[in-house]
Design a protein around this motif. Sequence first.
Motif, PDB file in Angstrom:
ATOM      1  N   THR A  63       0.837  -1.211   0.000  1.00  0.00           N
ATOM      2  CA  THR A  63       0.000   0.000   0.000  1.00  0.00           C
ATOM      3  C   THR A  63       0.865   1.251   0.000  1.00  0.00           C
ATOM      4  OG1 THR A  63      -1.680  -1.213   1.255  1.00  0.00           O
ATOM      5  CG2 THR A  63      -1.872   1.179   1.190  1.00  0.00           C
ATOM      6  N   ALA A  64       1.918   1.248   0.836  1.00  0.00           N
ATOM      7  CA  ALA A  64       2.801   2.411   0.916  1.00  0.00           C
ATOM      8  C   ALA A  64       3.512   2.650  -0.413  1.00  0.00           C
ATOM      9  CB  ALA A  64       3.814   2.214   2.043  1.00  0.00           C
ATOM     10  N   GLN A  65       3.955   1.589  -1.058  1.00  0.00           N
ATOM     11  CA  GLN A  65       4.666   1.734  -2.334  1.00  0.00           C
ATOM     12  C   GLN A  65       3.715   2.209  -3.439  1.00  0.00           C
ATOM     13  OE1 GLN A  65       7.480  -1.535  -3.356  1.00  0.00           O
ATOM     14  NE2 GLN A  65       7.073  -2.286  -1.266  1.00  0.00           N
ATOM     15  N   TYR A  66       2.499   1.685  -3.440  1.00  0.00           N
ATOM     16  CA  TYR A  66       1.522   2.141  -4.434  1.00  0.00           C
ATOM     17  C   TYR A  66       1.227   3.635  -4.249  1.00  0.00           C
ATOM     18  CZ  TYR A  66       0.316  -2.535  -6.187  1.00  0.00           C
ATOM     19  OH  TYR A  66       0.340  -3.772  -6.780  1.00  0.00           O
ATOM     20  N   ARG A  67       1.146   4.063  -2.997  1.00  0.00           N
ATOM     21  CA  ARG A  67       0.897   5.483  -2.739  1.00  0.00           C
ATOM     22  C   ARG A  67       2.061   6.329  -3.237  1.00  0.00           C
ATOM     23  NH1 ARG A  67      -3.392   7.022   0.155  1.00  0.00           N
ATOM     24  NH2 ARG A  67      -4.571   5.447   1.342  1.00  0.00           N
ATOM     25  N   ASP A  68       3.281   5.825  -3.090  1.00  0.00           N
ATOM     26  CA  ASP A  68       4.454   6.550  -3.594  1.00  0.00           C
ATOM     27  C   ASP A  68       4.386   6.692  -5.118  1.00  0.00           C
ATOM     28  OD1 ASP A  68       5.448   6.810  -1.054  1.00  0.00           O
ATOM     29  OD2 ASP A  68       6.779   5.044  -1.174  1.00  0.00           O
ATOM     30  N   VAL A  69       4.002   5.611  -5.770  1.00  0.00           N
ATOM     31  CA  VAL A  69       3.872   5.664  -7.234  1.00  0.00           C
ATOM     32  C   VAL A  69       2.799   6.675  -7.636  1.00  0.00           C
ATOM     33  CG1 VAL A  69       3.281   4.345  -9.311  1.00  0.00           C
ATOM     34  CG2 VAL A  69       4.644   3.282  -7.509  1.00  0.00           C
ATOM     35  N   LEU A  70       1.650   6.647  -6.927  1.00  0.00           N
ATOM     36  CA  LEU A  70       0.560   7.577  -7.220  1.00  0.00           C
ATOM     37  C   LEU A  70       1.014   9.019  -7.048  1.00  0.00           C
ATOM     38  CD1 LEU A  70      -2.415   8.176  -7.874  1.00  0.00           C
ATOM     39  CD2 LEU A  70      -2.947   7.842  -5.443  1.00  0.00           C
TER      40      LEU A  70
END
Length: 450
Positions: A63-70
């Motif tokens: 979740t944290a990595q996806y948020r970084d990508v977003l």
Amino acid sequence: LATPTRAPRAVGQRGYLTSYDLVTHKRVNSLLHGGGGATPARSIAMEARLGSIAAAGDQKAKTAQYRDVLTSCLGSEGDVDGLKAMVVHMLSDEVPLVISRQILQALCQEVQSLPAAQHLDTATFALEKMNPRVVSFEEQVSVLREGLAALHQAGKEWGKAAHVLAGIDLDSGIRVLTDEFKLQKCVQIAMLYLEDDDALNAETFIKKASFLLAACKDDTLELQFKTCYARILDAKRRFVEAALRYYELSQTEPGRALGTGKVFGPAELSAALTDAVTCAILAAAGPQRSRVLATLYKDERCATLPIFPIMEKVYLERILRQPEVEAFSLGLKPHQLASSADAGGLTVLARAVSEHNLLSASKLYNNITVAELGQLLGVDADQAERTAAKMISEGRMKGSIDQVERIINFQDADDSAAVVAQWDAQIMGVCLQVNAVVELMERKGITVCM
């Protein structure tokens, strides 16, 4: 090609793209670009990066990595291709539903901060991809539609904005929606359709809103509903009802909020009263219109309106002249000047003036020829006869038409003595005819039994 058990390597790392990377890339590229074709290196890198995150084991880390990508995609003016790739990836089976909902919720909210072109492109794409799975992403689709509608509204594309908002499922059994929220959306959609001159769809949503009004305690929403409903009645040419609704609005306490920073002040009250008078004048001539005009004429505020002189003549049943009608037409809305199919091709204004002048003529004359009536109304004789026949048949005017002599006989509905005299004359006529028949029978030797 077998899918590797280890996590795929991102482009730029030491090594090579695995078969997992190639399969994922082809599938995402097909969704994004509708089939084959070369994809920019940045898009390949985005797909590989998302694939490597999906292969991670820790859900919280994912979740944290996806948020970084977003966040990186939303930076600067926005990476539209990257955001599209994220939407496709989030809707794939590789991402757990609990994660995809969180990330798509954030994307749908934060994409509204992008410039209009990027926002429109991304939101339209996301909506198209999420619609087949709308049951799983109702909240996200709702946020996306509201943002897209606001974008269309800013560009004055009222019909598109209304259509996008109308796609929100207000009767869903999955999301718990308050009656106030449903009412607000129904009124908003109806007002957008009205701005697009689509009174039919506007009426559909305002009727839905009417069932929710009783449960709403928000004065602003109630005022918006009343304003919208009055405008719909006006657009549907139900002028008597519209006049009453507008008059009710004109009696609203000044200072009440209208929403979007607007306040119902003296100018709005005066405009509502003017609309009430206008609709009363355009209404079909007859007893109902007379009662509405009497109510308005007794209101002292009407004397200050610019259209009071023509209203006074209509109320006092005086014949309207062409210069007065032309001056009145300058303040009318387009739909009030449009042609009416049920009035023989006449405009709404011309039909109203013809009927009013005919009713006024019935107060001045006992009878009039059809040709003279046509000259008085400014129409041909056949149209004048059709107008008179319609008003008499609908009970809006008392009288009769002698089609042989081409004469219209008027009758004063308030003159009871004339009514009694006419009734006596008809009885006497029947008696004289019966007497003539009896005398003829006696002359021919036929026995008459009394």
